[in-house]
Enzyme design. Structure first.
Site, mmCIF file in Angstrom:
data_model
loop_
_atom_site.group_PDB
_atom_site.id
_atom_site.type_symbol
_atom_site.label_atom_id
_atom_site.label_comp_id
_atom_site.label_asym_id
_atom_site.label_seq_id
_atom_site.Cartn_x
_atom_site.Cartn_y
_atom_site.Cartn_z
ATOM 1 N N CYS A 1 38.318 -18.546 -5.650
ATOM 2 C CA CYS A 1 38.883 -19.295 -4.522
ATOM 3 C C CYS A 1 40.338 -19.596 -4.881
ATOM 4 O O CYS A 1 40.907 -18.920 -5.734
ATOM 5 C CB CYS A 1 38.059 -20.551 -4.191
ATOM 6 S SG CYS A 1 37.989 -21.825 -5.460
ATOM 7 N N HIS B 1 23.505 -23.784 -29.821
ATOM 8 C CA HIS B 1 24.081 -23.797 -28.470
ATOM 9 C C HIS B 1 22.993 -23.632 -27.417
ATOM 10 O O HIS B 1 23.105 -24.162 -26.315
ATOM 11 C CB HIS B 1 25.150 -22.709 -28.341
ATOM 12 C CG HIS B 1 26.223 -22.859 -29.374
ATOM 13 N ND1 HIS B 1 27.101 -23.917 -29.373
ATOM 14 C CD2 HIS B 1 26.516 -22.109 -30.472
ATOM 15 C CE1 HIS B 1 27.912 -23.810 -30.422
ATOM 16 N NE2 HIS B 1 27.569 -22.732 -31.102
ATOM 17 N N ASP C 1 36.453 -16.974 -1.235
ATOM 18 C CA ASP C 1 36.824 -17.466 0.091
ATOM 19 C C ASP C 1 38.134 -16.779 0.477
ATOM 20 O O ASP C 1 38.603 -15.876 -0.238
ATOM 21 C CB ASP C 1 36.898 -19.011 0.141
ATOM 22 C CG ASP C 1 38.085 -19.585 -0.616
ATOM 23 O OD1 ASP C 1 38.836 -18.816 -1.268
ATOM 24 O OD2 ASP C 1 38.282 -20.811 -0.553
ATOM 25 N N HIS D 1 29.460 -20.380 -26.351
ATOM 26 C CA HIS D 1 28.822 -21.693 -26.519
ATOM 27 C C HIS D 1 28.058 -22.173 -25.294
ATOM 28 O O HIS D 1 27.122 -22.952 -25.437
ATOM 29 C CB HIS D 1 29.883 -22.747 -26.870
ATOM 30 C CG HIS D 1 30.375 -22.647 -28.283
ATOM 31 N ND1 HIS D 1 31.044 -23.678 -28.926
ATOM 32 C CD2 HIS D 1 30.309 -21.630 -29.185
ATOM 33 C CE1 HIS D 1 31.355 -23.296 -30.157
ATOM 34 N NE2 HIS D 1 30.930 -22.055 -30.342
ATOM 35 N N THR E 1 41.685 -22.239 -6.405
ATOM 36 C CA THR E 1 41.806 -22.778 -7.764
ATOM 37 C C THR E 1 40.625 -22.431 -8.671
ATOM 38 O O THR E 1 40.722 -22.622 -9.884
ATOM 39 C CB THR E 1 41.862 -24.322 -7.712
ATOM 40 O OG1 THR E 1 40.648 -24.780 -7.078
ATOM 41 C CG2 THR E 1 43.079 -24.811 -6.940
HETATM 42 C C1 RB5 Z 1 41.241 -23.277 0.313
HETATM 43 O O1 RB5 Z 1 42.442 -23.715 0.877
HETATM 44 C C2 RB5 Z 1 41.028 -23.948 -1.050
HETATM 45 O O2 RB5 Z 1 40.778 -25.301 -0.878
HETATM 46 C C3 RB5 Z 1 39.898 -23.287 -1.780
HETATM 47 O O3 RB5 Z 1 40.150 -21.932 -1.914
HETATM 48 C C4 RB5 Z 1 39.646 -23.769 -3.205
HETATM 49 O O4 RB5 Z 1 40.811 -23.769 -3.953
HETATM 50 C C5 RB5 Z 1 38.860 -24.990 -3.362
HETATM 51 O O5 RB5 Z 1 38.599 -25.457 -4.456
#
Ligand code: RB5
Length: 144
Positions: free
Chosen positions: A67, A135, A10, A100, A69
């Site tokens: 993304c 596994h 994203d 695994h 996180t």
């Molecule tokens: C975008 O601001 C953020 O929410 C997205 O990139 C991601 O981290 C969602 O899990």
């Protein structure tokens, strides 16, 4: 490592995705870019579903999603049957998610991992084979 990898992101993962596409090239791996292509705000579930569906259908064996996180991408990708998406921010987890869990999507957070660590994670994730045996039984239990 001659397989083709599909990679998506994203807006919050764009820089790291582009860096990883170049890095994969240096490893001799072709990365198919599933977007997004700009920093305009977009919805990660759309990209996650697209990439995950192409892996679940067998069009690609494995993929990478980036993304902010890595968390949203993994939650969304894991809704698709046959997908085992792992959010990884360290090299040990990268290795174990292959050994695994036979993870078929690697999720990374651009706001969480530095570029060099992300490259190491990708290299280890791509070069580690699933151990199978007990596994495999456990992975099959996830599906059925
Ligand atoms: C975008 O601001 C953020 O929410 C997205 O990139 C991601 O981290 C969602 O899990």
């Amino acid at each position: 490592m001659s397989e083709k990898i599909i990679i998506g992101c994203d807006h919050a993962g764009l820089d790291l995705k582009n860096t990883l596409i170049n890095y994969l090239q240096t490893l001799g791996i072709e990365a198919v870019d599933a977007g997004t292509y700009t920093k305009d705000s977009c919805d990660y579930p759309v990209i996650a579903k697209d990439v995950a569906s192409k892996i679940a259908s067998g069009e690609y064996k494995r993929g990478i999603l980036v993304c902010g996180t890595g968390i949203g991408m993994s939650i969304a990708a894991n809704k698709i049957k046959g997908i085992r998406a792992a959010v990884v921010s360290d090299t040990c987890s990268a290795k174990m998610s292959r050994l695994h869990n036979d993870s078929n999507i690697l999720c990374l957070g651009e706001r969480i991992v530095g570029v060099e660590l992300a490259k190491d994670i990708v290299q280890i994730w791509l070069s580690t084979e699933f151990l199978g045996e007990r596994h495999l039984r456990r992975v099959n239990l996830i599906e059925n």
